[in-house]
Design a protein around this motif. Structure first.
Motif, PDB file in Angstrom:
ATOM      1  N   LYS A   1       5.196  -7.176  -5.846  1.00 58.10           N
ATOM      2  CA  LYS A   1       6.475  -7.006  -6.544  1.00 58.10           C
ATOM      3  C   LYS A   1       7.565  -6.554  -5.577  1.00 58.10           C
ATOM      4  O   LYS A   1       8.695  -7.043  -5.632  1.00 58.10           O
ATOM      5  CB  LYS A   1       6.333  -5.986  -7.681  1.00 58.10           C
ATOM      6  N   VAL A   2       7.231  -5.621  -4.701  1.00 59.78           N
ATOM      7  CA  VAL A   2       8.213  -5.127  -3.729  1.00 59.78           C
ATOM      8  C   VAL A   2       8.624  -6.262  -2.791  1.00 59.78           C
ATOM      9  O   VAL A   2       9.814  -6.461  -2.515  1.00 59.78           O
ATOM     10  CB  VAL A   2       7.639  -3.923  -2.938  1.00 59.78           C
ATOM     11  N   ILE A   3       7.649  -7.028  -2.323  1.00 65.46           N
ATOM     12  CA  ILE A   3       7.940  -8.143  -1.419  1.00 65.46           C
ATOM     13  C   ILE A   3       8.783  -9.198  -2.128  1.00 65.46           C
ATOM     14  O   ILE A   3       9.733  -9.741  -1.558  1.00 65.46           O
ATOM     15  CB  ILE A   3       6.630  -8.735  -0.859  1.00 65.46           C
ATOM     16  N   ALA A   4       8.455  -9.482  -3.399  1.00 60.37           N
ATOM     17  CA  ALA A   4       9.227 -10.470  -4.161  1.00 60.37           C
ATOM     18  C   ALA A   4      10.675 -10.000  -4.341  1.00 60.37           C
ATOM     19  O   ALA A   4      11.610 -10.802  -4.235  1.00 60.37           O
ATOM     20  CB  ALA A   4       8.575 -10.729  -5.510  1.00 60.37           C
ATOM     21  N   GLU A   5      10.866  -8.710  -4.595  1.00 57.16           N
ATOM     22  CA  GLU A   5      12.221  -8.177  -4.749  1.00 57.16           C
ATOM     23  C   GLU A   5      12.982  -8.258  -3.433  1.00 57.16           C
ATOM     24  O   GLU A   5      14.162  -8.618  -3.400  1.00 57.16           O
ATOM     25  CB  GLU A   5      12.173  -6.733  -5.249  1.00 57.16           C
ATOM     26  N   GLN A   6      12.320  -7.942  -2.328  1.00 57.87           N
ATOM     27  CA  GLN A   6      12.968  -8.051  -1.021  1.00 57.87           C
ATOM     28  C   GLN A   6      13.322  -9.501  -0.718  1.00 57.87           C
ATOM     29  O   GLN A   6      14.400  -9.787  -0.190  1.00 57.87           O
ATOM     30  CB  GLN A   6      12.062  -7.486   0.070  1.00 57.87           C
ATOM     31  N   ASP A   7      12.427 -10.422  -1.066  1.00 56.72           N
ATOM     32  CA  ASP A   7      12.715 -11.844  -0.863  1.00 56.72           C
ATOM     33  C   ASP A   7      13.902 -12.293  -1.717  1.00 56.72           C
ATOM     34  O   ASP A   7      14.751 -13.059  -1.260  1.00 56.72           O
ATOM     35  CB  ASP A   7      11.490 -12.697  -1.208  1.00 56.72           C
ATOM     36  N   ARG A   8      13.951 -11.810  -2.954  1.00 61.96           N
ATOM     37  CA  ARG A   8      15.066 -12.166  -3.838  1.00 61.96           C
ATOM     38  C   ARG A   8      16.385 -11.661  -3.265  1.00 61.96           C
ATOM     39  O   ARG A   8      17.389 -12.377  -3.244  1.00 61.96           O
ATOM     40  CB  ARG A   8      14.837 -11.583  -5.236  1.00 61.96           C
ATOM     41  N   GLN A   9      16.389 -10.425  -2.756  1.00 64.21           N
ATOM     42  CA  GLN A   9      17.609  -9.876  -2.172  1.00 64.21           C
ATOM     43  C   GLN A   9      18.012 -10.644  -0.913  1.00 64.21           C
ATOM     44  O   GLN A   9      19.198 -10.911  -0.701  1.00 64.21           O
ATOM     45  CB  GLN A   9      17.412  -8.394  -1.847  1.00 64.21           C
ATOM     46  N   ALA A  10      17.026 -10.994  -0.087  1.00 69.56           N
ATOM     47  CA  ALA A  10      17.329 -11.767   1.122  1.00 69.56           C
ATOM     48  C   ALA A  10      17.878 -13.141   0.755  1.00 69.56           C
ATOM     49  O   ALA A  10      18.821 -13.630   1.387  1.00 69.56           O
ATOM     50  CB  ALA A  10      16.073 -11.894   1.987  1.00 69.56           C
ATOM     51  N   ASN A  11      17.309 -13.765  -0.277  1.00 65.78           N
ATOM     52  CA  ASN A  11      17.815 -15.065  -0.727  1.00 65.78           C
ATOM     53  C   ASN A  11      19.237 -14.954  -1.263  1.00 65.78           C
ATOM     54  O   ASN A  11      20.068 -15.829  -1.020  1.00 65.78           O
ATOM     55  CB  ASN A  11      16.894 -15.657  -1.787  1.00 65.78           C
ATOM     56  N   ALA A  12      19.513 -13.869  -1.981  1.00 65.22           N
ATOM     57  CA  ALA A  12      20.872 -13.676  -2.505  1.00 65.22           C
ATOM     58  C   ALA A  12      21.868 -13.497  -1.357  1.00 65.22           C
ATOM     59  O   ALA A  12      22.966 -14.058  -1.386  1.00 65.22           O
ATOM     60  CB  ALA A  12      20.909 -12.465  -3.443  1.00 65.22           C
ATOM     61  N   ARG A  13      21.468 -12.712  -0.328  1.00 65.38           N
ATOM     62  CA  ARG A  13      22.361 -12.541   0.826  1.00 65.38           C
ATOM     63  C   ARG A  13      22.563 -13.864   1.558  1.00 65.38           C
ATOM     64  O   ARG A  13      23.683 -14.193   1.954  1.00 65.38           O
ATOM     65  CB  ARG A  13      21.788 -11.487   1.780  1.00 65.38           C
ATOM     66  N   ALA A  14      21.483 -14.628   1.727  1.00 66.20           N
ATOM     67  CA  ALA A  14      21.594 -15.917   2.418  1.00 66.20           C
ATOM     68  C   ALA A  14      22.486 -16.875   1.630  1.00 66.20           C
ATOM     69  O   ALA A  14      23.293 -17.602   2.211  1.00 66.20           O
ATOM     70  CB  ALA A  14      20.214 -16.520   2.634  1.00 66.20           C
ATOM     71  N   HIS A  15      22.345 -16.850   0.299  1.00 70.78           N
ATOM     72  CA  HIS A  15      23.179 -17.710  -0.545  1.00 70.78           C
ATOM     73  C   HIS A  15      24.653 -17.316  -0.415  1.00 70.78           C
ATOM     74  O   HIS A  15      25.520 -18.188  -0.282  1.00 70.78           O
ATOM     75  CB  HIS A  15      22.710 -17.611  -1.997  1.00 70.78           C
ATOM     76  N   ALA A  16      24.922 -16.019  -0.428  1.00 71.27           N
ATOM     77  CA  ALA A  16      26.312 -15.560  -0.279  1.00 71.27           C
ATOM     78  C   ALA A  16      26.854 -15.940   1.097  1.00 71.27           C
ATOM     79  O   ALA A  16      28.016 -16.365   1.214  1.00 71.27           O
ATOM     80  CB  ALA A  16      26.379 -14.042  -0.478  1.00 71.27           C
ATOM     81  N   ASP A  17      26.023 -15.813   2.134  1.00 70.71           N
ATOM     82  CA  ASP A  17      26.459 -16.202   3.477  1.00 70.71           C
ATOM     83  C   ASP A  17      26.744 -17.704   3.547  1.00 70.71           C
ATOM     84  O   ASP A  17      27.732 -18.124   4.159  1.00 70.71           O
ATOM     85  CB  ASP A  17      25.394 -15.841   4.516  1.00 70.71           C
ATOM     86  N   MET A  18      25.892 -18.512   2.910  1.00 71.95           N
ATOM     87  CA  MET A  18      26.117 -19.966   2.916  1.00 71.95           C
ATOM     88  C   MET A  18      27.398 -20.329   2.183  1.00 71.95           C
ATOM     89  O   MET A  18      28.152 -21.200   2.629  1.00 71.95           O
ATOM     90  CB  MET A  18      24.921 -20.687   2.294  1.00 71.95           C
TER      91      MET A  18
END
Length: 177
Positions: free
Chosen positions: A105-122
């Motif tokens: 769950k912690v890893i999935a949440e970290q992945d979700r946050q990283a994906n959100a940051r990557a999406h915002a950067d894109m």
């Protein structure tokens, strides 16, 4: 009754003191032990040793003389030992699975946050590229400058052939010829 002694539902009660103290243990150390135990029980090595143990038990209690056998009835003590082992193994395996689920769950949440940051950067980079394209559209390109310079060179050549007195006006103007 006084107001202090009455129990109220909107305030928590004081913690009660217990006459029997619960044993203290380190949850992380116990969880780590459970994970190691579950990891060991899921190996072929464990199955091999358990199989050898059961075969040795059954062989001894079948072939040994009557006074040397320790499981007189048809392997009731062996069944009891295996049941005891299973009764401890199951909760330890569940504890290990729960800890793994929490890590997942912690890893999935970290992945979700990283994906959100990557999406915002894109999205930011896409906006920047679009603004650069718009700005480049307003900038003179190399081909445009070459064509303008060729035109000016042509005007200069025309003026040099005719002479300055033939054509009045500005030399840089590109009026009709």
């Amino acid at each position: 009754m006084s107001d202090n002694r009455r129990s109220r539902l909107d305030t928590p009660r004081d913690t009660r003191r217990s006459l029997v103290r619960r044993p203290a243990y380190d949850a992380d150390a116990f969880g780590s032990f459970a994970e190691q135990f579950a990891r060991f029980m899921g190996t072929a090595r464990f199955l091999m040793w358990m199989t050898l143990f059961v075969i040795a038990w059954m062989t001894w209690n079948t072939l040994a003389p009557g006074d040397l056998r320790f499981d007189e009835f048809p392997f009731i003590f062996l069944t009891l030992m295996l049941s005891l082992q299973a009764s401890y193994a199951a909760p330890l395996i569940l504890l290990a699975q729960n800890r793994q689920e929490q890590r997942d769950k912690v890893i999935a949440e970290q992945d979700r946050q990283a994906n959100a940051r990557a999406h915002a950067d894109m999205e930011f980079l896409a906006r920047e590229v679009a603004s650069l394209r718009m700005a480049v559209g307003e900038v003179a390109t190399r081909d445009f400058l070459r064509s303008e310079l060729r035109g000016l060179m042509g005007d200069i050549e025309d003026l040099s052939r005719r002479g300055p007195e033939d054509e009045p006006g500005d030399v840089t103007s590109r009026g009709g010829s």
